[in-house]
Write a protein that holds these residues in place. Structure first.
Motif, mmCIF file in Angstrom:
data_model
loop_
_atom_site.group_PDB
_atom_site.id
_atom_site.type_symbol
_atom_site.label_atom_id
_atom_site.label_comp_id
_atom_site.label_asym_id
_atom_site.label_seq_id
_atom_site.Cartn_x
_atom_site.Cartn_y
_atom_site.Cartn_z
ATOM 1 N N LEU A 127 0.948 -1.262 -0.098
ATOM 2 C CA LEU A 127 0.113 0.268 -0.034
ATOM 3 C C LEU A 127 0.792 1.378 -0.024
ATOM 4 N N GLY A 128 0.308 2.392 -0.461
ATOM 5 C CA GLY A 128 0.953 3.826 -0.586
ATOM 6 C C GLY A 128 -0.116 4.586 0.240
ATOM 7 N N TYR A 129 -1.057 4.797 -0.644
ATOM 8 C CA TYR A 129 -2.113 5.986 -0.023
ATOM 9 C C TYR A 129 -3.339 5.467 0.306
ATOM 10 N N ILE A 130 -3.837 5.582 1.520
ATOM 11 C CA ILE A 130 -5.091 4.851 1.952
ATOM 12 C C ILE A 130 -6.127 6.051 2.409
ATOM 13 N N ILE A 144 -2.280 0.780 11.710
ATOM 14 C CA ILE A 144 -1.124 0.159 11.933
ATOM 15 C C ILE A 144 -1.040 -0.926 10.693
ATOM 16 N N ALA A 145 -1.990 -1.624 10.669
ATOM 17 C CA ALA A 145 -1.856 -2.862 9.549
ATOM 18 C C ALA A 145 -1.450 -2.015 8.180
ATOM 19 N N SER A 146 -1.868 -0.993 7.769
ATOM 20 C CA SER A 146 -1.538 -0.352 6.529
ATOM 21 C C SER A 146 -0.190 0.171 6.545
ATOM 22 N N SER A 147 0.234 0.755 7.731
ATOM 23 C CA SER A 147 1.577 0.956 7.787
ATOM 24 C C SER A 147 2.607 -0.206 7.399
ATOM 25 N N LEU A 149 2.236 -2.678 5.598
ATOM 26 C CA LEU A 149 2.213 -2.976 4.423
ATOM 27 C C LEU A 149 2.785 -1.967 3.298
ATOM 28 N N GLY A 150 3.237 -0.853 4.070
ATOM 29 C CA GLY A 150 4.005 0.183 3.369
ATOM 30 C C GLY A 150 3.252 1.620 3.141
ATOM 31 N N ALA A 151 2.103 1.678 3.780
ATOM 32 C CA ALA A 151 1.474 2.854 3.353
ATOM 33 C C ALA A 151 2.236 4.280 4.102
ATOM 34 N N ASP A 152 2.319 5.172 3.423
ATOM 35 C CA ASP A 152 3.038 6.232 3.717
ATOM 36 C C ASP A 152 2.046 7.792 3.816
ATOM 37 N N ARG A 153 1.086 7.410 3.288
ATOM 38 C CA ARG A 153 -0.184 8.617 3.222
ATOM 39 C C ARG A 153 -1.372 8.160 3.690
ATOM 40 N N GLY A 171 -0.668 7.981 13.321
ATOM 41 C CA GLY A 171 -0.468 7.817 11.909
ATOM 42 C C GLY A 171 0.918 8.615 11.672
ATOM 43 N N ARG A 172 1.030 9.671 12.087
ATOM 44 C CA ARG A 172 2.492 10.405 12.062
ATOM 45 C C ARG A 172 3.571 9.648 12.764
ATOM 46 N N HIS A 173 3.269 9.081 13.890
ATOM 47 C CA HIS A 173 4.250 8.268 14.591
ATOM 48 C C HIS A 173 4.648 7.319 13.904
ATOM 49 N N LEU A 174 3.958 6.641 12.961
ATOM 50 C CA LEU A 174 4.284 5.438 12.023
ATOM 51 C C LEU A 174 4.930 6.027 10.926
ATOM 52 N N GLY A 175 5.003 7.248 10.711
ATOM 53 C CA GLY A 175 5.822 7.861 9.367
ATOM 54 C C GLY A 175 5.166 8.155 8.425
ATOM 55 N N MET A 176 3.853 8.462 8.498
ATOM 56 C CA MET A 176 2.752 8.817 7.658
ATOM 57 C C MET A 176 2.292 10.093 7.420
ATOM 58 N N ASP A 177 2.100 10.661 6.210
ATOM 59 C CA ASP A 177 1.585 11.815 6.014
ATOM 60 C C ASP A 177 0.022 11.926 6.187
#
Length: 289
Positions: A127-130, A144-147, A149-153, A171-177
């Motif tokens: 995943l990238g964007y969800i 968390i599950a999305s992160s 799998l690689g989601a960053d947004r 989400g931001r703690h997980l490195g996501m925008d």
């Protein structure tokens, strides 16, 4: 695999309401396949009644499954938590674990595993964007599950954005925008681009404005709708009409349940069950009308 002690083991899923739960059928099928004469019920328990219920379980009680609204309310009652519980801020599994002359109350989160496995077994390995719909405990697990799998947004869409601040921080703690918007916000103001997946953690009976999702999005984005009663949900029906890919909440339910069975049997969600493929097949069959 069974002995006289196993025959007395008692488990249950708790929640309010709980009458719709399919967990008793899933767990009963699993324990039959494992040769365990264990008993698993559905029990109506409110937030206020939860502390007394948990603390008063007699020795034959092995564990509990928790649904809403208890996943966060149980946290103060736990003697220990797995790492995912601490990250997600919610536990859906309790194991009563003997420790010498006492019994510890251990908390686990198998929802993250359930979301990830539901996606992966349906071909979604990256995943990238969800889009994430809803802001409760299950939404945190889905994030968390999305992160993983690689989601960053992520765009988090909720009724009241102020109530999603903690989820956005996760989400931001997980490195996501992360962007948070209300369902009522103008669709034109939403971030551009078609998400890889839309994950809905909303009750199945809720109907959303059709303008929230374009025809292009419904055709190209995978929908994982964690709701399963009623099914198809209104959202799943919209996706199917656009010939989009839909993953039912039953997929998440089965996979989070198999992780719970691992915990109840072995004390560890990462330890596969004996003949686990057969157990999983039996659990799926229990959901077939």
């Amino acid at each position: 695999m069974t002995d006289s002690a196993d025959a007395r083991q008692q488990l249950a899923v708790l929640g309010s309401p709980i009458g719709h739960s399919k967990s008793p059928a899933l767990h009963a099928a699993a324990y039959r396949a494992l040769g365990l004469d264990w008993h698993y019920d559905a029990v109506e328990v409110t937030v206020d009644a939860l502390p007394e219920f948990v603390r008063s379980r007699p020795a034959q009680w092995r564990g509990l499954s928790l649904t809403m609204p208890l996943k966060r309310s149980v946290l103060p009652l736990l003697d220990s938590r797995d790492a995912i519980v601490n990250l997600a801020g919610g536990a859906n599994t309790v194991l009563f674990s003997p420790e010498g002359d006492t019994r510890a109350i251990r908390g686990f989160n198998t929802d993250v595993y359930g979301v990830r496995a539901a996606l992966e077994t349906n071909g979604v390995n990256k995943l990238g964007y969800i889009y994430l719909l809803g802001g409760g405990a299950t939404a945190a697990s889905a994030l968390i599950a999305s992160s993983q799998l690689g989601a960053d947004r992520a765009l988090i869409v909720v009724r009241t954005p102020l109530k999603a601040l903690e989820l956005a921080q996760l989400g931001r703690h997980l490195g996501m925008d992360v962007t948070v918007q209300a369902f009522s916000d103008d669709a034109a103001d939403r971030p551009k681009g078609v998400p890889d997946a839309v994950i809905s953690t909303l009750p199945g009976g809720i109907s959303l404005e059709a303008e929230l999702f374009s025809d292009r999005m419904r055709a190209r984005s995978v929908l994982l709708d964690v709701a399963y009663d009623p099914w198809p949900s209104a959202l799943a029906t919209e996706w199917q009409a656009a010939k989009g890919t839909v993953i039912s909440g039953l997929e998440m339910l089965v996979h989070q349940a198999i992780a719970q069975v691992r915990i109840f049997v072995a004390g560890d969600a990462s330890t596969p069950l004996p003949d686990e493929s057969l157990v999983l097949k039996s659990m799926r069959a229990a959901l077939t009308p």
